[in-house]
Structures are given as structure tokens and as C-alpha cells.
Design a protein around this motif. Structure first.
Motif, PDB file in Angstrom:
ATOM      1  N   ALA A 147      75.583  48.219  31.826  1.00  0.00           N
ATOM      2  CA  ALA A 147      75.486  47.528  33.116  1.00  0.00           C
ATOM      3  C   ALA A 147      76.229  46.199  33.055  1.00  0.00           C
ATOM      4  N   LEU A 166      79.957  46.826  33.109  1.00  0.00           N
ATOM      5  CA  LEU A 166      80.408  47.162  34.460  1.00  0.00           C
ATOM      6  C   LEU A 166      80.494  45.916  35.334  1.00  0.00           C
ATOM      7  N   TYR A 167      79.543  45.008  35.164  1.00  0.00           N
ATOM      8  CA  TYR A 167      79.573  43.768  35.941  1.00  0.00           C
ATOM      9  C   TYR A 167      80.783  42.914  35.549  1.00  0.00           C
ATOM     10  N   PHE A 171      72.745  52.400  36.142  1.00  0.00           N
ATOM     11  CA  PHE A 171      72.843  51.856  37.501  1.00  0.00           C
ATOM     12  C   PHE A 171      71.506  51.271  37.958  1.00  0.00           C
ATOM     13  N   TYR A 179      71.477  47.905  36.342  1.00  0.00           N
ATOM     14  CA  TYR A 179      72.406  47.029  37.055  1.00  0.00           C
ATOM     15  C   TYR A 179      71.696  46.370  38.241  1.00  0.00           C
ATOM     16  N   LYS A 180      70.951  47.172  38.999  1.00  0.00           N
ATOM     17  CA  LYS A 180      70.234  46.630  40.146  1.00  0.00           C
ATOM     18  C   LYS A 180      69.162  45.631  39.698  1.00  0.00           C
ATOM     19  N   TYR A 217      75.060  48.680  42.280  1.00  0.00           N
ATOM     20  CA  TYR A 217      76.423  48.548  41.741  1.00  0.00           C
ATOM     21  C   TYR A 217      77.457  48.694  42.853  1.00  0.00           C
ATOM     22  N   SER A 266      78.419  45.143  46.052  1.00  0.00           N
ATOM     23  CA  SER A 266      78.817  43.811  45.603  1.00  0.00           C
ATOM     24  C   SER A 266      78.761  42.825  46.760  1.00  0.00           C
TER      25      SER A 266
END
Length: 321
Positions: free
Chosen positions: A171, A174-175, A206, A209-210, A217, A220
Motif C-alpha cells: 500500500a 502504491l502511494y 487496497f 491503503y484505505k 486507492y 485520490s
């Protein structure tokens, strides 16, 4: 009405055969059958009459006899891995010359690795082609094709266990390569993660990520111009992370004519009826303010095909995708 006994399939097959011209009766009965019962009916019918019920339905569709209904019924009566193999081939060999990436992504992110293996075997038996190679050979190469190649690899590298530590690390990567940077998404990083992680692992990523960044994701908060890879990832991630929301959106967009994906409504209704139809109905009502069955009745012409789709909205016994 056709016999509904789960024990006497022979009697039911004789009734099907004797009332072949009344496809509405066949549709009503089969819509309420479980996968196991449908396969028993198909096998029993062939043993009695020496003819495959699915092939009869396909022939009827090709002859112009209720083509949409017959196509939906033949899909419904076909084992899932065989059905998926046909959907994949049609998606790759679209008559308009365009690859149907939506259909391909739905299968590769919505099926277990063991099921993907069955699809590949069915694909080879039916078309004498290697599915992996056909995905690799899609021309011209584009973000969707590259993502699909990565997803093919992810199924080969499948691990049953998921790791919270790996999910958090992915995550963050990906960020850092996405909204945390000033430039476009780094394609190599995204494809590496997609190719090395199982679908359950990606779903956890994912979710992390949240949790870490406070939003999805695909949502943005930065204002940016999305490129092809970002747009492709948005669709893929939605399908992985929240399938009911994704399929509710597909159904609505196709019924309203917002996108052109011939057969999408049939494909989704048949493939998800025994998986997550209740969840899809909830998402559909939440997002669009109406029941899915009402949307079908409002947007699809009255007739046996519409009645069959409505019948599929009734929850079936859930089975693994």
C-alpha cells in the motif's frame, strides 16, 4: 409447469423435450435450479435423447429463436469454467475487432487460482489454444493488456495465506508511486505488485491503503490528469476490492446505454447469480435508488428474456466463484 422434484430428473427432461417450443416454461424452471441440479438435468437429457441441451439452446439462438433467452439459458446450463472459457474467447475475438477487457478482468480477478486452471484447460480443449499466450499476444499492447498479463502471473504465484505486513508495505509503495509523487504512476511498480500477489492479498492491500490514507486507492483527493494506466487500474481495483459495487455499476451503465458492451447484462446476471447477487442488489439500490429487478423491467423489453433475468435476481445458494 415443469416438474420441480430434485430427484426425478428423467421426468423433468421428458417434459422439457415435450414442450421445447415453450422456452418461457424452460426458463422459469431452470432459473430456480442450483448448479448441481442443472448439470444433472443436462446429463440426464443427453442420456435419454443423445443430444446436449446446451447445444440445442445454442442452435436455437443461432437460428434466431429467442436468441437472447437461448444464449442466457445456455450460459446458465454450462459449467462455470467452460462458460468462462467461452467468454474469454469471445472477449479476445470480438466481432468489432476490440478486445473486451471488462469481461477478461472480471474473470481473472473474480476466480480462484484453482478455477483459473480449469478455465485454461477448458479453453485449450475447446479452442486448441493456450490462454496465457493469447493474453500476451493481444495487439496493440496497452495498460489493460499489461495488467492482464500481470494477473495471469499472480494466479501462478498464488499463496493461500495473506500477509498484513506485505499488504501495508505494498500500500505504501502504491502511494509513493501514485498520489504521493508529482509524476504519473510508475508502471513497473504497479505491474510488479499485481504479478506477485494473489487476488486475496491484493484485496487486503487496497483495504490497508484505505485504512492508512483515509480513502480508496482509486479516489485520490489530488487533482490530476489520469492516464491510460490510471484509468485501467481504477477499473481493476474496483473489481478486486468491491465486486458488488463494480457489478452494480456495470449493470446500470449497460442498461442505460452509457457504455457499449453487448452481452454484459447477461454475463453479469448469469455469472453472479450464485455468488453475490444479494450484495449487488443492495449496492444497486444504494447507488441508483431503485431495485435491480425494477431497473431490468424498466430498461429491457418485456418478454421471456427479461423474465429470466428478473428470476436470476432472486438469491440462489451461494457457491464459490
Amino acid at each position: 409447469m415443469l416438474a420441480m422434484s430434485t430427484l426425478n430428473f428423467e421426468t423433468e427432461c421428458r417434459e422439457i423435450h415435450g414442450s421445447w417450443g415453450q422456452l418461457n416454461r424452460l426458463a422459469r424452471a431452470l432459473a430456480n435450479r442450483t448448479r448441481h441440479e442443472r448439470q444433472q438435468i443436462r446429463e440426464t437429457y443427453k442420456s435419454i435423447y443423445g443430444d446436449d441441451l446446451v447445444n440445442r439452446l445454442k442452435d436455437a439462438a443461432a437460428a434466431g429463436i429467442s436468441p437472447k433467452l437461448c444464449a442466457a439459458l445456455s450460459m446458465w446450463m454450462t459449467e462455470q469454467h467452460e462458460r468462462d472459457a467461452v467468454v474469454v474467447r469471445e472477449a479476445l475475438d470480438d466481432q468489432k475487432g476490440d478486445t473486451n477487457y471488462n469481461a477478461l478482468v472480471e474473470i481473472f480477478v473474480g476466480r480462484k487460482s484453482s478455477h483459473i486452471l480449469l478455465i485454461k484447460q477448458a479453453y485449450y480443449r475447446r479452442f486448441w489454444r493456450q490462454l496465457d499466450q493469447d493474453i500476451i499476444n493481444i495487439e496493440p499492447p496497452n495498460p489493460y493488456q499489461k495488467i492482464l498479463v500481470a494477473l495471469v502471473a499472480s494466479h501462478k504465484a498464488h499463496h493461500e495465506d495473506v500477509s498484513q505486513h506485505i499488504a501495508k508495505a505494498d500500500a505504501r509503495r502504491l502511494y509513493e508511486t501514485g498520489e504521493g509523487s508529482s509524476g504519473p504512476i510508475e508502471e513497473a511498480v504497479v505491474l510488479e505488485i499485481l504479478s506477485k500477489r494473489s487476488i486475496p492479498q491484493l484485496k487486503l492491500t487496497f483495504s490497508c491503503y484505505k485504512h492508512i490514507y483515509g480513502h480508496e486507492y482509486t479516489e485520490s483527493p489530488k487533482t490530476r490528469n489520469y492516464g491510460e494506466l490510471e484509468n485501467a487500474m481504477k477499473m481493476v481495483v474496483q473489481c478486486i476490492y468491491n465486486p458488488p459495487d463494480y457489478f452494480a455499476a456495470v449493470l446500470y451503465a449497460n442498461m442505460k446505454g452509457c457504455i457499449s458492451d453487448e452481452g454484459a447484462v447477461r454475463r453479469v446476471m448469469v455469472s453472479r447469480a450464485e455468488v453475490d447477487m444479494d450484495e449487488i442488489k443492495r449496492e444497486f439500490k444504494k447507488k441508483h435508488g431503485m431495485e435491480l429487478r425494477d431497473a431490468i423491467c424498466d430498461n429491457i423489453p418485456s418478454g421471456d428474456y427479461r423474465d429470466f433475468l428478473v428470476a436470476l435476481t432472486v438469491s440462489k445458494s451461494n457457491e464459490s466463484a
